[in-house]
Design a protein around this motif. Structure first.
Motif, PDB file in Angstrom:
ATOM      1  N   LEU A  46      29.733  44.310  41.807  1.00  0.00           N
ATOM      2  CA  LEU A  46      30.902  43.473  42.097  1.00  0.00           C
ATOM      3  C   LEU A  46      30.883  42.152  41.334  1.00  0.00           C
ATOM      4  CD1 LEU A  46      33.491  43.460  43.758  1.00  0.00           C
ATOM      5  CD2 LEU A  46      32.198  42.476  45.658  1.00  0.00           C
ATOM      6  N   GLN A  47      29.710  41.686  40.930  1.00  0.00           N
ATOM      7  CA  GLN A  47      29.576  40.454  40.143  1.00  0.00           C
ATOM      8  C   GLN A  47      30.301  39.286  40.810  1.00  0.00           C
ATOM      9  OE1 GLN A  47      30.139  40.850  35.840  1.00  0.00           O
ATOM     10  NE2 GLN A  47      30.052  43.067  36.027  1.00  0.00           N
ATOM     11  N   LEU A  48      29.883  38.987  42.035  1.00  0.00           N
ATOM     12  CA  LEU A  48      30.533  37.928  42.807  1.00  0.00           C
ATOM     13  C   LEU A  48      30.539  36.566  42.104  1.00  0.00           C
ATOM     14  CD1 LEU A  48      29.460  38.807  46.461  1.00  0.00           C
ATOM     15  CD2 LEU A  48      31.763  38.896  45.481  1.00  0.00           C
ATOM     16  N   THR A  50      30.845  35.975  38.930  1.00  0.00           N
ATOM     17  CA  THR A  50      31.907  36.040  37.927  1.00  0.00           C
ATOM     18  C   THR A  50      33.279  35.937  38.583  1.00  0.00           C
ATOM     19  OG1 THR A  50      30.528  37.425  36.510  1.00  0.00           O
ATOM     20  CG2 THR A  50      32.888  37.423  36.057  1.00  0.00           C
ATOM     21  N   LEU A  51      33.466  36.655  39.688  1.00  0.00           N
ATOM     22  CA  LEU A  51      34.742  36.579  40.406  1.00  0.00           C
ATOM     23  C   LEU A  51      34.984  35.173  40.947  1.00  0.00           C
ATOM     24  CD1 LEU A  51      34.746  39.938  42.411  1.00  0.00           C
ATOM     25  CD2 LEU A  51      36.206  39.332  40.477  1.00  0.00           C
ATOM     26  N   LEU A  54      36.102  33.006  38.088  1.00  0.00           N
ATOM     27  CA  LEU A  54      37.496  33.306  37.757  1.00  0.00           C
ATOM     28  C   LEU A  54      38.440  32.654  38.765  1.00  0.00           C
ATOM     29  CD1 LEU A  54      39.506  34.856  35.977  1.00  0.00           C
ATOM     30  CD2 LEU A  54      39.119  36.865  37.407  1.00  0.00           C
ATOM     31  N   MET A  55      38.087  32.710  40.051  1.00  0.00           N
ATOM     32  CA  MET A  55      38.939  32.100  41.069  1.00  0.00           C
ATOM     33  C   MET A  55      39.021  30.586  40.879  1.00  0.00           C
ATOM     34  SD  MET A  55      38.783  32.364  45.243  1.00  0.00           S
ATOM     35  CE  MET A  55      37.409  31.242  45.495  1.00  0.00           C
ATOM     36  N   TRP A 253      46.597  35.999  42.767  1.00  0.00           N
ATOM     37  CA  TRP A 253      45.492  36.575  43.539  1.00  0.00           C
ATOM     38  C   TRP A 253      45.244  38.048  43.242  1.00  0.00           C
ATOM     39  CZ3 TRP A 253      42.466  33.048  45.304  1.00  0.00           C
ATOM     40  CH2 TRP A 253      42.963  31.814  45.727  1.00  0.00           C
ATOM     41  N   LEU A 256      42.400  38.764  40.784  1.00  0.00           N
ATOM     42  CA  LEU A 256      41.025  38.797  41.287  1.00  0.00           C
ATOM     43  C   LEU A 256      40.678  40.170  41.840  1.00  0.00           C
ATOM     44  CD1 LEU A 256      40.694  35.371  43.148  1.00  0.00           C
ATOM     45  CD2 LEU A 256      39.519  36.070  41.051  1.00  0.00           C
ATOM     46  N   PHE A 259      40.094  42.620  38.954  1.00  0.00           N
ATOM     47  CA  PHE A 259      38.785  42.492  38.318  1.00  0.00           C
ATOM     48  C   PHE A 259      37.680  43.010  39.226  1.00  0.00           C
ATOM     49  CE2 PHE A 259      40.883  39.968  35.166  1.00  0.00           C
ATOM     50  CZ  PHE A 259      40.109  40.149  34.033  1.00  0.00           C
ATOM     51  N   ALA A 260      37.810  42.810  40.530  1.00  0.00           N
ATOM     52  CA  ALA A 260      36.816  43.356  41.461  1.00  0.00           C
ATOM     53  C   ALA A 260      36.778  44.884  41.355  1.00  0.00           C
ATOM     54  CB  ALA A 260      37.145  42.925  42.886  1.00  0.00           C
TER      55      ALA A 260
END
Length: 377
Positions: A46-48, A50-51, A54-55, A253, A256, A259-260
């Motif tokens: 999930l690469q939290l 990175t997310l 991005l947010m 939104w 996001l 990308f997830a």
């Protein structure tokens, strides 16, 4: 048309607009059913951080846009350009230079809204320009060890000094940017910049919102550099919830969520036994094999997952870096920066136009970069 029918039409249109999210959500669910994995694996894919990064960028840039600073900057840029080609070359060069120091996605978050603002007040062909900017961030970020995630990963893995890594990437980056610049001059019209006077509004709507949104952007980039993206995103979310709630409501939104879904789907796909068995049959000590594999893998699973997949198999990290950066061209999924550019622009038929340009660009660029890297690297 009655209200209920109109609501159904809007709902269907919004659903069609999120086809990429739906596609990768379906891929993620299918892989989870066919090849179940421990929960820890999904958290890893999930690469939290990175997310979260991005947010944070989405929040800060939305504040800058709402403040009117982007429109103000657009008026200043247009005033210095006389032809569409010179304006396009200016934007492409700025995009490439920013991507070297602020990473490819941050530079797009700054340049694409500026391009949209310029397009709203002039005859600049916005979709063409955004496609060129997507090419430019791939080219510019190739040079810098911190220009994109795959370079950062390979730079740290190789333990090369910063300038040595950049020097090794210079032949590839130079060829890429020269091709992007040449294509910019060929593709944009010869016309002079024509302004639409009634659409020119360079006034800053809120200096205060603009000022602390710029500070928020700088702080977010700094925290990302020190691997504190979740902290930065949380702080920005709280700040804007208190001081600029309307800006939060206008953030994209679903991007996001998209990308997830991409991270989960591609991360799982890259670790399928079938994929690993195929790689075991290849001889990565051969430069051309490694180069071609990096490009092909980037087209299938994007260049950052491709880097992770090939990292321990590649004897030469620079060769892999060149390959996966070239692999950012071609299909949109080759680099997530392509998807960010298209999503920020929200232009009709953007994906089709990107592919009509980027796939031939890859076919021309790949052999030229390989020759330059082998002869000059």
């Amino acid at each position: 048309m009655n209200d209920s029918a109109h609501a159904r039409t809007d709902w269907r249109a919004e659903l069609r607009a999120e086809w990429l999210l739906l596609l990768f959500a379906a891929v993620t669910i299918a892989l989870a059913l066919l090849d179940p994995q421990p929960l820890a694996k999904y958290r890893h894919w999930l690469q939290l951080p990175t997310l979260a990064g991005l947010m944070g960028l989405l929040i800060a840039i939305q504040g800058i846009r709402d403040s009117g600073l982007v429109q103000h900057a657009a008026v200043a840029v247009v005033a210095k350009a006389h032809s569409l080609r010179s304006l396009g070359l200016l934007l492409v060069t700025a995009t490439a230079l920013l991507s070297m120091v602020l990473t490819n996605d941050v530079s797009l978050f700054l340049i694409v809204p500026l391009t949209l603002a310029i397009g709203s007040m002039s005859n600049l062909p916005v979709l063409r320009m955004v496609v060129l900017e997507a090419l430019a961030v791939n080219a510019g970020s190739t040079l810098s060890p911190i220009g994109n995630p795959q370079n950062l990963l390979l730079w740290q893995h190789s333990s090369l000094p910063f300038l040595h890594f950049a020097a090794a990437m210079l032949p590839a980056a130079a060829v890429m940017f020269a091709l992007v610049a040449a294509f910019t001059l060929l593709w944009l019209p010869r016309d002079r910049v024509a302004l639409t006077p009634d659409r020119i509004d360079g006034r800053v709507a809120s200096n205060r919102l603009g000022a602390w949104s710029m500070v928020a952007l700088a702080g977010m980039v700094l925290l990302m550099e020190y691997h504190q993206a979740p902290l930065g995103a949380t702080l920005l979310l709280g700040l804007f919830a208190l001081l600029a709630r309307s800006s939060l409501a206008r953030i994209d939104w679903p991007l996001l969520l998209t990308f997830a879904a991409i991270f989960l789907g591609l991360g799982h796909f890259a670790e399928l036994p079938l994929m690993r068995d195929a790689l075991d049959r290849l001889d990565f000590s051969q430069p051309l094999t490694l180069y071609a594999s990096g490009i092909v893998a980037s087209q299938l699973i994007s260049n950052v997952p491709a880097t992770v997949l090939l990292l321990d198999r590649a004897p030469d990290p620079i060769a892999l870096a060149v390959a996966v950066n070239v692999g950012g061209f071609g299909v949109a999924i080759g680099s997530l920066a392509n998807l960010i550019a298209l999503r920020l622009a929200k232009q009709p038929h953007g994906l089709r136009r990107l592919h009509l340009v980027s796939i031939p660009f890859l076919l021309v660029c790949a052999p030229m970069v390989y020759l330059a890297w082998r002869w000059l690297g």
